[in-house]
Design a protein around this motif. Structure first.
Motif, PDB file in Angstrom:
ATOM      1  N   LEU A   1     -22.568  57.523  -1.124  1.00 52.98           N
ATOM      2  CA  LEU A   1     -22.576  57.388   0.331  1.00 52.98           C
ATOM      3  C   LEU A   1     -21.185  57.016   0.849  1.00 52.98           C
ATOM      4  O   LEU A   1     -20.711  57.577   1.845  1.00 52.98           O
ATOM      5  N   LEU A   2     -20.512  56.087   0.147  1.00 50.50           N
ATOM      6  CA  LEU A   2     -19.202  55.614   0.593  1.00 50.50           C
ATOM      7  C   LEU A   2     -18.086  56.616   0.310  1.00 50.50           C
ATOM      8  O   LEU A   2     -16.958  56.451   0.781  1.00 50.50           O
ATOM      9  N   ALA A   3     -18.402  57.673  -0.460  1.00 55.79           N
ATOM     10  CA  ALA A   3     -17.384  58.662  -0.829  1.00 55.79           C
ATOM     11  C   ALA A   3     -17.132  59.686   0.279  1.00 55.79           C
ATOM     12  O   ALA A   3     -16.212  60.494   0.188  1.00 55.79           O
ATOM     13  N   ALA A   4     -17.955  59.655   1.346  1.00 55.64           N
ATOM     14  CA  ALA A   4     -17.880  60.701   2.384  1.00 55.64           C
ATOM     15  C   ALA A   4     -16.567  60.688   3.160  1.00 55.64           C
ATOM     16  O   ALA A   4     -16.062  61.741   3.543  1.00 55.64           O
ATOM     17  N   GLY A   5     -16.015  59.519   3.416  1.00 55.35           N
ATOM     18  CA  GLY A   5     -14.828  59.439   4.275  1.00 55.35           C
ATOM     19  C   GLY A   5     -13.548  59.805   3.548  1.00 55.35           C
ATOM     20  O   GLY A   5     -13.326  59.400   2.404  1.00 55.35           O
TER      21      GLY A   5
END
Length: 505
Positions: free
Chosen positions: A6-10
């Motif tokens: 989830l945190l890898a999107a940015g």
């Protein structure tokens, strides 16, 4: 999906977290911060499925601390406004392993934690640090030890626990898995069509499901920016809007109504910062206010329907070009939504019954509460306790909370219906209708009314106005004029228990 995914999107250099007057934190720094925070917690012997109570003021550090804790422990955000007795209940009930507070905090939670043997950890935000950047320092010594399960949580691990706000019963613990959290973030991201270019102005409290999931987790899952304020302040809202240059914001109806009242003097700010949409959730929005907001901001207001047990969103009005139906909370927006009759059968379009849901964002059940689980689930569906119907197009309308429905000597009154009529009165700015005890009828209809600035109206005038629109039994027999609507800690209207709170016995 895990939090790591989830945190890898940015994108590394894209802004993740911003705040008034602070340098922003980019996604590369956010991911580093989460890794570093998990390493600090693991070194204290805290890891996956261990309860971490978080008592922090609203703002960027609360947002990032929540994200980090949910990524590899069980985050347990608590309302910093609680009193000592409340903290004692929640910290004991949660079986918290550590309590995270600001370094200079004098919260009553600290003494309670000491009494209960819960380790206190200070969150230190160094001077000049980017918004949301912090380090953790154990307040009291203790031998470092390794967590039994370190690193990032798995989808089946519990990422967050929250209590439901009961008024008559003991609050129930709702465990939400990492899979629940990621599913809900994906549902909201899809409904609101978030992209990396979006900027959300967060004014919601971050100890509550609405702010945590819609305000922080869903936009982060799209790699977009979250501008974290210290909490709602109608006087500062438009200055923050100018600084953040947001594309959207989410709020509860009472906040939206306060924004409406200050909007006329801030038309230039609104013109400079066009919004893609506004969002409202947590309680029903009067259609009159929806129309007013849409005219002021020249943007659609997306009303949605959520609850803690569903990790927030269950249904939502869609963005244009699909139609929004004022008075409806929209289409199923993640979980399956159905209407169930008293005997457990699913009802057809147009029929009124209990709203039930099932899907990947729905909690598997309350913790240590077999009775609540037996009452709360039926044939694989979670019973929301809300009454409503779906039209032929699938749009869901709430007719009331089953417990909120006023039973006046066998005549059932939906308080929302009375609210909407009262809101049509030219002198009424805000209102909430509720049931008050009656010796013969069981319950009688009552309402709190806030008048518009400079407006005058009597109880009798308002009663006569309502009587022209509905049957006599729906007319409020008691109207209290107040300066503001009584609200709970999250800014939510609370009909249940309001009569007792106002001394109407």
């Amino acid at each position: 999906m895990s939090f790591k995914d989830l945190l890898a999107a940015g994108a590394d250099g894209a802004i993740a977290i911003a705040a008034p007057g602070r340098a922003p934190l980019d996604y590369a720094a956010l991911r580093t911060l989460v890794d570093r925070t998990l390493a600090s917690l693991n070194a204290l012997g805290v890891g996956r499925n261990d309860r971490v109570a978080i008592v922090l003021a609203n703002g960027p550090e609360m947002a990032t601390c929540y994200l980090a804790c949910a990524a590899g422990t069980t985050s347990a955000p608590l309302n910093p406004g609680y009193r000592a007795d409340e903290f004692e209940f929640y910290l004991s009930d949660l079986n918290a392993k550590v309590l995270i507070v600001e370094q200079a905090s004098t919260s009553p939670a600290i003494e309670v934690a000491r009494k209960l043997g819960v380790r206190i950890v200070d969150l230190v935000a160094d001077a000049g640090a980017a918004a949301g950047d912090f380090r953790l320092v154990a307040r009291e010594g203790g031998a470092p030890r390794t967590a039994t399960l370190g690193g990032y949580a798995e989808p089946g691990d519990v990422g967050m626990v929250l209590h439901t706000s009961g008024t008559t019963s003991r609050p129930k613990i709702v465990p939400l898995s990492v899979a629940n959290l990621c599913a809900s973030a994906a549902h909201i991201r899809g409904t609101l069509q978030f992209t990396a270019t979006d900027i959300g102005l967060n004014i919601m409290p971050l100890f509550h499901i609405h702010g945590l999931i819609a305000g922080v987790l869903a936009p982060v899952s799209a790699g977009s920016q979250v501008f974290c304020t210290p909490g709602f302040n109608a006087l500062k809202f438009f200055a923050w809007m100018d600084e953040a240059k947001p594309s959207w914001y989410t709020a509860v109806p009472t906040m939206h109504q306060a924004i409406v009242q200050r909007a006329k003097g801030n038309a230039d700010v609104i013109a400079r910062n066009p919004l893609r949409f506004l969002r409202s959730s947590s309680s029903s929005m009067p259609p009159q206010v929806i129309r007013e907001l849409e005219a002021i901001f020249n943007a659609p207001l997306i009303e949605s329907y959520g609850m803690t047990e569903a990790t927030h969103q269950m249904a939502s009005n869609p963005l244009p070009p699909l139609s929004r139906k004022p008075g409806s909370v929209g289409l199923a927006a993640g979980p399956e939504v159905a209407i169930m009759g008293e005997n457990g059968t699913l009802l057809a379009a147009g029929e009124i019954g209990e709203i039930v849901i099932r899907g990947p964002n729905v909690t598997a059940g309350y913790e240590n509460n077999p009775q609540a689980n037996e009452e709360g689930f039926l044939a694989g569906w979670f019973r929301t306790g809300d009454q409503g119907s779906q039209d032929a197009d699938g749009y869901l309308s709430l007719t009331g909370r089953l417990k909120e429905i006023i039973n006046r000597g066998g005549e059932k009154v939906s308080p929302r219906e009375v609210d909407e009529i009262l809101m049509d009165h030219p002198a009424v700015a805000q209102t909430v209708c509720f049931g008050m005890p009656h010796p013969k009828l069981g319950e009688e209809v009552a309402a709190v009314v806030v008048l518009k600035e400079g407006a005058v109206a009597t109880e009798r005038e308002i009663q006569e106005f309502v009587a022209k629109r509905v049957a006599d039994y729906k007319v409020p027999k008691k109207i209290l004029f107040m300066d503001e609507i009584p609200k709970g800690a999250t800014g939510k209207l609370q009909r249940i228990g309001l009569a007792a709170k106002l001394g109407l016995h």
